[in-house]
Write an enzyme that holds these catalytic residues in place. Structure first.
Site, PDB file in Angstrom:
ATOM      1  N   SER A 132       1.037  -1.481   0.228  1.00 33.51           N
ATOM      2  CA  SER A 132      -0.137  -0.019   0.008  1.00 33.51           C
ATOM      3  C   SER A 132       0.985   1.189   0.358  1.00 33.51           C
ATOM      4  O   SER A 132       0.364   2.053  -0.294  1.00 33.51           O
ATOM      5  CB  SER A 132      -0.668   0.400   1.214  1.00 33.51           C
ATOM      6  OG  SER A 132      -1.867  -0.546   0.910  1.00 33.51           O
ATOM      7  N   LYS A 191       0.849   3.323  -2.613  1.00 37.00           N
ATOM      8  CA  LYS A 191      -0.693   4.453  -3.272  1.00 37.00           C
ATOM      9  C   LYS A 191       0.037   5.522  -2.347  1.00 37.00           C
ATOM     10  O   LYS A 191      -1.232   6.601  -3.373  1.00 37.00           O
ATOM     11  CB  LYS A 191      -1.522   3.734  -2.291  1.00 37.00           C
ATOM     12  CG  LYS A 191      -2.283   2.080  -1.676  1.00 37.00           C
ATOM     13  CD  LYS A 191      -3.289   1.647  -1.179  1.00 37.00           C
ATOM     14  CE  LYS A 191      -3.507   1.054  -1.293  1.00 37.00           C
ATOM     15  NZ  LYS A 191      -4.765  -0.065  -0.177  1.00 37.00           N
ATOM     16  N   TYR A 220      -4.003  -2.258 -10.304  1.00 36.92           N
ATOM     17  CA  TYR A 220      -4.106  -2.310  -8.550  1.00 36.92           C
ATOM     18  C   TYR A 220      -2.756  -3.302  -7.956  1.00 36.92           C
ATOM     19  O   TYR A 220      -1.436  -2.960  -6.874  1.00 36.92           O
ATOM     20  CB  TYR A 220      -5.504  -1.966  -7.916  1.00 36.92           C
ATOM     21  CG  TYR A 220      -4.859  -2.467  -6.628  1.00 36.92           C
ATOM     22  CD1 TYR A 220      -5.078  -1.203  -5.574  1.00 36.92           C
ATOM     23  CD2 TYR A 220      -5.472  -3.907  -5.883  1.00 36.92           C
ATOM     24  CE1 TYR A 220      -4.910  -1.301  -4.386  1.00 36.92           C
ATOM     25  CE2 TYR A 220      -5.516  -3.175  -4.305  1.00 36.92           C
ATOM     26  CZ  TYR A 220      -4.738  -2.372  -4.171  1.00 36.92           C
ATOM     27  OH  TYR A 220      -4.826  -2.460  -2.679  1.00 36.92           O
ATOM     28  N   TYR A 223      -5.182   3.198   8.235  1.00 28.94           N
ATOM     29  CA  TYR A 223      -5.619   2.825   8.196  1.00 28.94           C
ATOM     30  C   TYR A 223      -6.397   3.275   9.801  1.00 28.94           C
ATOM     31  O   TYR A 223      -6.437   4.230  10.105  1.00 28.94           O
ATOM     32  CB  TYR A 223      -5.812   1.027   7.899  1.00 28.94           C
ATOM     33  CG  TYR A 223      -5.071   0.799   6.548  1.00 28.94           C
ATOM     34  CD1 TYR A 223      -5.965   1.688   5.693  1.00 28.94           C
ATOM     35  CD2 TYR A 223      -3.975  -0.257   6.952  1.00 28.94           C
ATOM     36  CE1 TYR A 223      -4.988   0.696   3.967  1.00 28.94           C
ATOM     37  CE2 TYR A 223      -3.654  -0.398   5.346  1.00 28.94           C
ATOM     38  CZ  TYR A 223      -4.185   0.540   4.547  1.00 28.94           C
ATOM     39  OH  TYR A 223      -2.942  -0.422   3.178  1.00 28.94           O
ATOM     40  N   VAL A 241       1.253  -4.090   3.637  1.00 22.31           N
ATOM     41  CA  VAL A 241       1.350  -5.046   4.325  1.00 22.31           C
ATOM     42  C   VAL A 241       2.026  -5.548   4.687  1.00 22.31           C
ATOM     43  O   VAL A 241       2.737  -6.841   4.718  1.00 22.31           O
ATOM     44  CB  VAL A 241       0.020  -5.769   4.286  1.00 22.31           C
ATOM     45  CG1 VAL A 241      -1.316  -5.408   5.118  1.00 22.31           C
ATOM     46  CG2 VAL A 241      -0.153  -6.077   2.193  1.00 22.31           C
TER      47      VAL A 241
HETATM   48  N1  GLU Z   1      -2.140  -4.642  -1.592  1.00 25.95           N
HETATM   49  C1  GLU Z   1      -3.282  -5.110  -0.502  1.00 25.95           C
HETATM   50  C2  GLU Z   1      -4.035  -5.301  -0.806  1.00 25.95           C
HETATM   51  O1  GLU Z   1      -4.617  -4.708  -1.955  1.00 25.95           O
HETATM   52  C3  GLU Z   1      -2.395  -3.957  -0.046  1.00 25.95           C
HETATM   53  C4  GLU Z   1      -2.697  -3.455   1.770  1.00 25.95           C
HETATM   54  C5  GLU Z   1      -1.708  -3.524   2.356  1.00 25.95           C
HETATM   55  O2  GLU Z   1      -0.419  -2.984   2.175  1.00 25.95           O
HETATM   56  O3  GLU Z   1      -2.521  -2.825   3.195  1.00 25.95           O
HETATM   57  O4  GLU Z   1      -5.058  -5.495   0.593  1.00 25.95           O
END
Ligand code: GLU
Length: 313
Positions: free
Chosen positions: A68, A71, A195, A247, A265
């Site tokens: 993530s 992002k 994605y 988050y 993650v």
């Molecule tokens: N590719 C992971 C997902 O979509 C990213 C989530 C993350 O890194 O927090 O669940």
């Protein structure tokens, strides 16, 4: 204790030694099967200051899945592409929910709370994809990250992307749900394909810290002298990293660390000390909210010793 001129070499080597000695390492993500194979004992830390000096230690040259954290880079690209029109597709408020939650989407008519929860990042990816083919879009994202890191060796781990594609049922649910509200323009499998692949970008702590440096320097990468975004946009991306980057653990991260940050993650965190440095830390074990357990503790230690928290020393 705050130091007026922190000795970053000493601080980094002490933090690396302390973190390596700890037994509480959190739990490695398993819902993307390929990530479950990562050794939880890894720990890496890299700081690149605004003069371009690098202070790093531990596994700072071992590539890991940035997940993530990508992002931040896709948000930057999407804002460059359509500017403030982006906010028709995604909000700017913290969610207070888990990273892959679907409940809020129903109340908010398919418009995700912010660009850093999964639904929001999928909507952002869709914006970048519009008018292009998936492969072309992915190439554009990768080249942008390579440009930011000033390193053409940054690559995508295809096994991680394929692993998430096989098991990404929740993200598929989020994307289909948004599509039903007209928030997703492209075929859902195209948007998800891009994605999953940008989440699977693999970087070392040193590459990642360099890639974030433009956010510490009012939008300019001091290593290349090139402007990436305006100072205003850099400030706003930092604001969103602070409020939404972890988050439902974003408040805790602000309270303990006090820097804009974005977790993944894969166990990485990119943190921005405005006007001072860009910092990347990696420890694969996660806490309850899906953020790196020791990564957060290491950053808390770093801001305590340097006085770099944006809220004061
Ligand atoms: N590719 C992971 C997902 O979509 C990213 C989530 C993350 O890194 O927090 O669940």
């Amino acid at each position: 204790m705050k130091q007026s001129a922190p000795d970053l070499d000493v601080i980094v080597s002490e933090i690396v030694a302390e973190m390596r000695a700890r037994k509480d390492r959190g739990t490695v993500a398993t819902y993307i099967p390929e990530l479950a194979n990562v050794d939880p004992d890894h720990f890496g830390l890299a700081i690149v200051d605004v003069a371009g000096n690098v202070f790093s230690g531990g596994d700072c040259t071992v590539p890991f899945s940035i997940q993530s954290i990508s992002k931040v880079f896709t948000l930057t690209l999407a804002l460059g592409r359509i500017g403030d029109r982006l906010w028709r597709y995604v909000g700017r408020e913290p969610s207070g929910n888990r990273f892959n939650s679907i409940v809020q989407l129903e109340h908010e008519l398919g418009v995700p709370r912010n660009p850093f929860i999964n639904a929001g990042a999928i909507a952002v990816t869709d914006v970048i994809l519009s008018g292009r083919q998936p492969r072309e879009t992915l190439g554009e994202i990768l080249r942008f990250v390579q440009f930011l890191a000033d390193d053409g060796a940054v690559s995508i781990d295809k096994d991680v992307a394929a692993s998430e594609k096989r098991t990404g049922f929740r993200n598929a649910a989020l994307a289909n749900y948004m599509k039903s509200f007209g928030v997703i323009e492209n075929p859902v499998d195209h948007t998800l394909g891009v994605y999953f692949h940008h989440c699977a970008i693999s970087m070392t702590c040193e590459q990642l810290a360099r890639a974030g440096l433009f956010l510490s320097c009012n939008g300019v990468n001091p290593l290349t002298g090139l402007s990436v975004v305006s100072a205003e946009r850099a400030r706003r991306i930092n604001a969103m990293m602070l409020t939404c980057g972890h988050y439902d653990g974003s408040g805790e991260f602000a309270y303990r660390v006090g820097l804009p940050g974005k977790s993944g993650v894969g166990g990485g965190i990119l943190a921005i000390a405005p006007g001072k440095a860009s910092i990347a830390v990696w420890s694969p074990g996660l806490d309850q909210a899906g953020n790196s357990h020791l990564g957060r503790i290491a950053l808390e230690e770093l801001t305590r010793r340097t006085g770099w928290s944006i809220f004061g020393a």
